[in-house]
Design a protein around this motif. Sequence first.
Motif, PDB file in Angstrom:
ATOM      1  N   ARG A 126       0.929  -1.432  -0.301  1.00 41.34           N
ATOM      2  CA  ARG A 126       0.208  -0.142  -0.379  1.00 41.34           C
ATOM      3  C   ARG A 126       1.175   1.175   0.289  1.00 41.34           C
ATOM      4  O   ARG A 126       1.639   1.342   0.511  1.00 41.34           O
ATOM      5  CB  ARG A 126      -1.079  -0.079   1.182  1.00 41.34           C
ATOM      6  N   ARG A 127       0.368   1.996  -0.247  1.00 38.84           N
ATOM      7  CA  ARG A 127       1.091   3.655   0.040  1.00 38.84           C
ATOM      8  C   ARG A 127       1.231   3.730   0.782  1.00 38.84           C
ATOM      9  O   ARG A 127       1.011   3.729   2.431  1.00 38.84           O
ATOM     10  CB  ARG A 127       0.103   4.761  -0.897  1.00 38.84           C
ATOM     11  N   THR A 128       2.354   4.539   1.282  1.00 44.75           N
ATOM     12  CA  THR A 128       3.756   4.423   2.363  1.00 44.75           C
ATOM     13  C   THR A 128       2.116   6.032   3.418  1.00 44.75           C
ATOM     14  O   THR A 128       2.079   7.063   2.845  1.00 44.75           O
ATOM     15  CB  THR A 128       4.666   4.698   2.328  1.00 44.75           C
ATOM     16  N   PRO A 129       2.444   5.493   4.984  1.00 38.42           N
ATOM     17  CA  PRO A 129       0.551   6.331   5.515  1.00 38.42           C
ATOM     18  C   PRO A 129       2.293   7.376   5.987  1.00 38.42           C
ATOM     19  O   PRO A 129       4.117   7.488   5.389  1.00 38.42           O
ATOM     20  CB  PRO A 129       0.577   6.035   6.023  1.00 38.42           C
ATOM     21  N   ARG A 130       1.913   8.658   5.524  1.00 40.52           N
ATOM     22  CA  ARG A 130       2.390   9.825   6.329  1.00 40.52           C
ATOM     23  C   ARG A 130       3.380   9.856   7.499  1.00 40.52           C
ATOM     24  O   ARG A 130       4.682   9.959   7.770  1.00 40.52           O
ATOM     25  CB  ARG A 130       1.419  11.482   6.596  1.00 40.52           C
ATOM     26  N   ILE A 131       2.555   8.798   8.437  1.00 38.76           N
ATOM     27  CA  ILE A 131       3.682   8.045   9.800  1.00 38.76           C
ATOM     28  C   ILE A 131       3.447   7.591   9.670  1.00 38.76           C
ATOM     29  O   ILE A 131       2.732   5.993   9.694  1.00 38.76           O
ATOM     30  CB  ILE A 131       3.293   8.794  11.124  1.00 38.76           C
ATOM     31  N   HIS A 132       4.625   6.260   9.338  1.00 43.10           N
ATOM     32  CA  HIS A 132       5.048   4.956   9.042  1.00 43.10           C
ATOM     33  C   HIS A 132       5.086   4.390   9.990  1.00 43.10           C
ATOM     34  O   HIS A 132       5.222   4.800  11.422  1.00 43.10           O
ATOM     35  CB  HIS A 132       6.464   5.138   8.482  1.00 43.10           C
ATOM     36  N   ARG A 133       3.839   2.668   9.484  1.00 40.18           N
ATOM     37  CA  ARG A 133       3.789   1.997  10.656  1.00 40.18           C
ATOM     38  C   ARG A 133       5.035   1.820  11.334  1.00 40.18           C
ATOM     39  O   ARG A 133       4.682   1.633  12.915  1.00 40.18           O
ATOM     40  CB  ARG A 133       2.423   0.903  10.382  1.00 40.18           C
ATOM     41  N   ALA A 134       6.548   1.538  10.871  1.00 41.09           N
ATOM     42  CA  ALA A 134       6.914   1.295  11.701  1.00 41.09           C
ATOM     43  C   ALA A 134       7.147   2.029  13.196  1.00 41.09           C
ATOM     44  O   ALA A 134       7.473   1.688  14.249  1.00 41.09           O
ATOM     45  CB  ALA A 134       8.113   0.987  11.344  1.00 41.09           C
ATOM     46  N   LEU A 153       3.360  -2.402   3.916  1.00 39.61           N
ATOM     47  CA  LEU A 153       4.531  -1.587   4.172  1.00 39.61           C
ATOM     48  C   LEU A 153       5.715  -1.862   3.664  1.00 39.61           C
ATOM     49  O   LEU A 153       5.673  -3.341   3.754  1.00 39.61           O
ATOM     50  CB  LEU A 153       4.025  -0.862   5.026  1.00 39.61           C
ATOM     51  N   PRO A 154       5.935  -0.847   2.844  1.00 38.98           N
ATOM     52  CA  PRO A 154       8.272  -1.516   3.046  1.00 38.98           C
ATOM     53  C   PRO A 154       8.461  -1.006   4.479  1.00 38.98           C
ATOM     54  O   PRO A 154       7.935   0.001   4.975  1.00 38.98           O
ATOM     55  CB  PRO A 154       8.955  -0.783   2.328  1.00 38.98           C
ATOM     56  N   PRO A 155       9.372  -1.548   4.687  1.00 36.70           N
ATOM     57  CA  PRO A 155      10.491  -0.905   6.041  1.00 36.70           C
ATOM     58  C   PRO A 155      10.474  -0.095   6.201  1.00 36.70           C
ATOM     59  O   PRO A 155      10.837   0.997   4.694  1.00 36.70           O
ATOM     60  CB  PRO A 155      11.713  -2.017   5.949  1.00 36.70           C
ATOM     61  N   TYR A 156      10.296   1.653   6.827  1.00 35.02           N
ATOM     62  CA  TYR A 156      11.186   2.472   7.524  1.00 35.02           C
ATOM     63  C   TYR A 156      12.089   3.121   6.529  1.00 35.02           C
ATOM     64  O   TYR A 156      13.578   2.664   6.324  1.00 35.02           O
ATOM     65  CB  TYR A 156      10.908   2.837   8.482  1.00 35.02           C
ATOM     66  N   GLY A 157      12.283   3.642   5.124  1.00 35.98           N
ATOM     67  CA  GLY A 157      13.343   4.002   4.916  1.00 35.98           C
ATOM     68  C   GLY A 157      13.669   3.185   3.507  1.00 35.98           C
ATOM     69  O   GLY A 157      14.804   3.310   2.663  1.00 35.98           O
TER      70      GLY A 157
END
Length: 444
Positions: A24-32, A219-223
């Motif tokens: 999915r599209r990465t949200p503004r504040i990442h779930r990580a 989601l992809p990992p943060y970064g």
Amino acid sequence: MTQTTQTSDLPAAPEAHERPVLPRRTPRIHRAWFVAAVAFVTIIGAAAFRSLPSLLIDPLHREFGWSRGTIGLAVSINLALYGLTAPFAAALMDRYGIRKVVAAALTVIAVGSGLTVWMTAAWQLMLCWGVLVGLGSGSMALAFAATVTNRWFTKRRGLVTGILTAAGASGQLVFLPLLSWIVEEHHWRPAAVTVALAALVVVPFVWLLLRDHPADAGLPPYGAEEFVPKPAPVPGAARRTLSVLFSAARTRPFWLLAGTFAICGASTSGLIQTHFVPASHDHGMPVTAAASLLAVIGVFDIFGTIASGWLTDRYDARRLLAVYYGLRGLSLLFLPMMLGPSVQPPMVFFIVFYGLDWVATVPPTIALCREHYGDDSPIVFGWVLASHQVGAGIVAFAGGVIRDESGEYDIVWFAAGALCAVAALMSLVIRKRRAASQPLVTAA
């Protein structure tokens, strides 16, 4: 004439549990960051027990007549199992998921701490306080923080590692003054029950909010720029844990990291966290005042560890470790001159300084494990952490014996200071790995 479609030759639709999670599209504040927040709260809950041992040495000695060496042995078992369980817990997280392992670990901590209120013999102390809580807290050790960081982050790993490491200090900050007051006013048993309840309260948060992998949230990992599929469960957790150990043990960096971290554990959990309160009490300081000083260490540990994570993202981890160990050893050499019935400015300076350095060694140590051992670094760090806890356990026991035999702790402070100087030198001889690390063990 209506044409019918032959469905028998078409592939069957996958079951719901077999369908891959689409990115999915990465949200503004990442779930990580939310996962890191849940991990932070979880480690705080587990840290409640870590605040208790030094407060119970004198009460257990008075009530049961057990020697400080006997009580120190129970602490040693706890500290050793805390470390030895960590690498197996990291492998179990690869097999069963973070959420299940952590929830089970918190439950074991609660059971072990709760059962201590009925103990009447020293072996029961070693079973409940040493074995059960040691196993549970070991599954909640820093290998858990390393696993969360490796899975959910590709950037800011040093910073996140520092934040999660500081969670233990935050737990100490929250619970230590409270537990010391409970022990002084209501005896030690209500304090043990408080620890059990604190661990149980965190379990629902883990079960409902913690997720094992970014792919679970699509989601992809943060970064990361690309979606990373969730890897298949890795069978044979115990076999893999031992295989990684045998492979890492054939490399020089592993022994240097294990040696330095053993000295880290000896000079923090084994020495200060276990014996600072009774040593201060020997010099006439009230137990509540000494416990409050440990809590202040927890305050500055938060800043020091987060700052160390930030520095680890930018500077050579080896040099950072050398500075941390060197300064820690120097401060321990001066500690015996600062102990007294009241809190003087030199002691305040020591507490602030030691707090900043308390677990600042963790982010650069994890970074060096990641640099040399790649995807297996959480398990390798679990074994390095085991050496940390073995060192802590040896000093927790030896400190109690030395106090029983000599009537003071001075020898222990000086020996720990000298060991920290050795750790500083060991850090500098760890070679920098230039090539990308590959996993030590390939899953079958």
